[in-house]
Write a protein that holds these residues in place. Structure first.
Motif, PDB file in Angstrom:
ATOM      1  N   THR A 254      48.368  36.326  49.056  1.00 33.30           N
ATOM      2  CA  THR A 254      46.843  36.449  48.836  1.00 33.30           C
ATOM      3  C   THR A 254      46.422  37.366  47.950  1.00 33.30           C
ATOM      4  O   THR A 254      45.466  36.970  47.209  1.00 33.30           O
ATOM      5  CB  THR A 254      46.277  36.949  50.217  1.00 33.30           C
ATOM      6  OG1 THR A 254      46.697  38.417  50.309  1.00 33.30           O
ATOM      7  CG2 THR A 254      46.857  36.177  51.401  1.00 33.30           C
ATOM      8  N   GLY A 255      47.123  38.237  47.335  1.00 33.54           N
ATOM      9  CA  GLY A 255      46.555  39.423  46.407  1.00 33.54           C
ATOM     10  C   GLY A 255      45.123  40.193  46.859  1.00 33.54           C
ATOM     11  O   GLY A 255      44.769  40.663  46.108  1.00 33.54           O
ATOM     12  N   ASP A 256      44.937  39.895  48.195  1.00 31.32           N
ATOM     13  CA  ASP A 256      43.592  40.586  48.285  1.00 31.32           C
ATOM     14  C   ASP A 256      43.841  42.141  48.804  1.00 31.32           C
ATOM     15  O   ASP A 256      45.081  42.563  49.183  1.00 31.32           O
ATOM     16  CB  ASP A 256      43.146  39.815  49.811  1.00 31.32           C
ATOM     17  CG  ASP A 256      42.700  38.286  49.421  1.00 31.32           C
ATOM     18  OD1 ASP A 256      42.437  38.255  48.122  1.00 31.32           O
ATOM     19  OD2 ASP A 256      42.558  37.603  50.340  1.00 31.32           O
TER      20      ASP A 256
ATOM     21  N   ALA B 240      42.959  44.634  44.829  1.00 28.09           N
ATOM     22  CA  ALA B 240      43.698  43.166  44.839  1.00 28.09           C
ATOM     23  C   ALA B 240      44.554  43.150  44.038  1.00 28.09           C
ATOM     24  O   ALA B 240      44.422  42.949  42.536  1.00 28.09           O
ATOM     25  CB  ALA B 240      42.246  42.247  44.571  1.00 28.09           C
ATOM     26  N   SER B 241      45.814  42.956  44.714  1.00 23.92           N
ATOM     27  CA  SER B 241      46.987  42.805  43.732  1.00 23.92           C
ATOM     28  C   SER B 241      48.271  42.368  44.711  1.00 23.92           C
ATOM     29  O   SER B 241      47.858  42.352  45.647  1.00 23.92           O
ATOM     30  CB  SER B 241      47.342  44.073  43.340  1.00 23.92           C
ATOM     31  OG  SER B 241      47.645  45.167  44.138  1.00 23.92           O
ATOM     32  N   THR B 242      49.208  42.037  43.970  1.00 21.01           N
ATOM     33  CA  THR B 242      50.574  41.858  44.836  1.00 21.01           C
ATOM     34  C   THR B 242      51.706  42.836  44.345  1.00 21.01           C
ATOM     35  O   THR B 242      51.750  43.128  43.201  1.00 21.01           O
ATOM     36  CB  THR B 242      50.996  40.179  44.368  1.00 21.01           C
ATOM     37  OG1 THR B 242      50.110  39.455  44.987  1.00 21.01           O
ATOM     38  CG2 THR B 242      52.638  40.212  45.264  1.00 21.01           C
TER      39      THR B 242
ATOM     40  N   GLU C  34      44.135  31.124  48.211  1.00 21.77           N
ATOM     41  CA  GLU C  34      45.459  30.924  47.253  1.00 21.77           C
ATOM     42  C   GLU C  34      46.484  30.090  47.291  1.00 21.77           C
ATOM     43  O   GLU C  34      46.599  29.623  48.626  1.00 21.77           O
ATOM     44  CB  GLU C  34      46.160  32.583  47.369  1.00 21.77           C
ATOM     45  CG  GLU C  34      45.316  33.494  46.685  1.00 21.77           C
ATOM     46  CD  GLU C  34      44.503  34.320  47.590  1.00 21.77           C
ATOM     47  OE1 GLU C  34      44.065  33.933  48.709  1.00 21.77           O
ATOM     48  OE2 GLU C  34      43.797  35.245  47.295  1.00 21.77           O
TER      49      GLU C  34
ATOM     50  N   ASP D 258      45.465  39.996  41.049  1.00 23.62           N
ATOM     51  CA  ASP D 258      45.059  38.827  41.943  1.00 23.62           C
ATOM     52  C   ASP D 258      44.728  37.907  41.169  1.00 23.62           C
ATOM     53  O   ASP D 258      43.594  37.858  40.514  1.00 23.62           O
ATOM     54  CB  ASP D 258      44.067  39.295  42.955  1.00 23.62           C
ATOM     55  CG  ASP D 258      43.665  37.992  43.817  1.00 23.62           C
ATOM     56  OD1 ASP D 258      44.150  37.193  43.907  1.00 23.62           O
ATOM     57  OD2 ASP D 258      42.629  38.316  44.646  1.00 23.62           O
TER      58      ASP D 258
ATOM     59  N   THR E 251      42.268  33.669  43.198  1.00 23.50           N
ATOM     60  CA  THR E 251      40.933  34.050  43.996  1.00 23.50           C
ATOM     61  C   THR E 251      40.663  32.785  45.096  1.00 23.50           C
ATOM     62  O   THR E 251      41.082  31.626  44.814  1.00 23.50           O
ATOM     63  CB  THR E 251      39.984  34.507  43.252  1.00 23.50           C
ATOM     64  OG1 THR E 251      39.316  33.463  42.342  1.00 23.50           O
ATOM     65  CG2 THR E 251      40.363  35.630  42.391  1.00 23.50           C
TER      66      THR E 251
END
Length: 159
Positions: free
Chosen positions: A100-102, A110-112, A72, A66, A69
């Motif tokens: 979002t990466g949430d 928390a990542s993509t 985004e 993420d 934060t």
């Protein structure tokens, strides 16, 4: 800040690209770059890995911590730099959009994580006739910086 170009170790011009010893073998090229909390400006380019001449890309993915934060705003695309035969296409493999990466039901951290798409969806596998540099370009700066890693993995068939 001013946009800049940064290279991962696996994108170095002096690092030989993998060449399989037979046709039709599925290979992987990858690159990881550490991104500082203050990085990710519009126009930044991250050179991640190289493909050998004759490689046919059949898939791959991007994974990133993420990096933006709060609310985004960061947006990036994955493509290739111009080489001896092909023109550059900065979003030829993925136009990611704002992610979002949430933490979600799909990712427990928390990542993509996204598969490559671009020309792979619209035209099928993409063959490069010359050695090719795969890169990520930032379209929009991040709002609230967070440090982390970004990795691109490209699956290709050897010539």
């Amino acid at each position: 800040m001013t946009a800049e170009t940064l290279s991962a170790a696996r994108a170095a011009a002096n690092l030989p690209v993998f060449k399989a010893s037979g046709a039709g073998i599925v290979c992987a090229a990858y690159g990881t770059i550490n991104i500082a909390a203050t990085a990710l400006e519009d126009g930044d380019i991250f050179e991640l890995c190289r493909l050998p001449a004759g490689a046919t890309v059949i898939g791959g993915w991007v994974q990133a911590q993420d990096l933006d934060t709060g609310i985004e705003t960061v947006d990036f695309m994955i493509g290739w730099a111009a080489n001896a035969d092909e023109v550059a296409d900065p979003n030829g493999l993925l136009l990611a959009g704002v992610k979002t990466g949430d933490i979600s039901v799909h990712l427990d951290v928390a990542s993509t994580w996204m598969p490559l798409a671009g020309v792979l969806l619209t035209a099928g596998p993409k063959t490069f006739t010359a050695e090719t540099l795969i890169q990520v370009e930032v379209n929009a700066a991040k709002a609230t910086g967070a440090a982390g890693q970004l990795t691109v993995v490209v699956l290709y068939v050897s010539p």
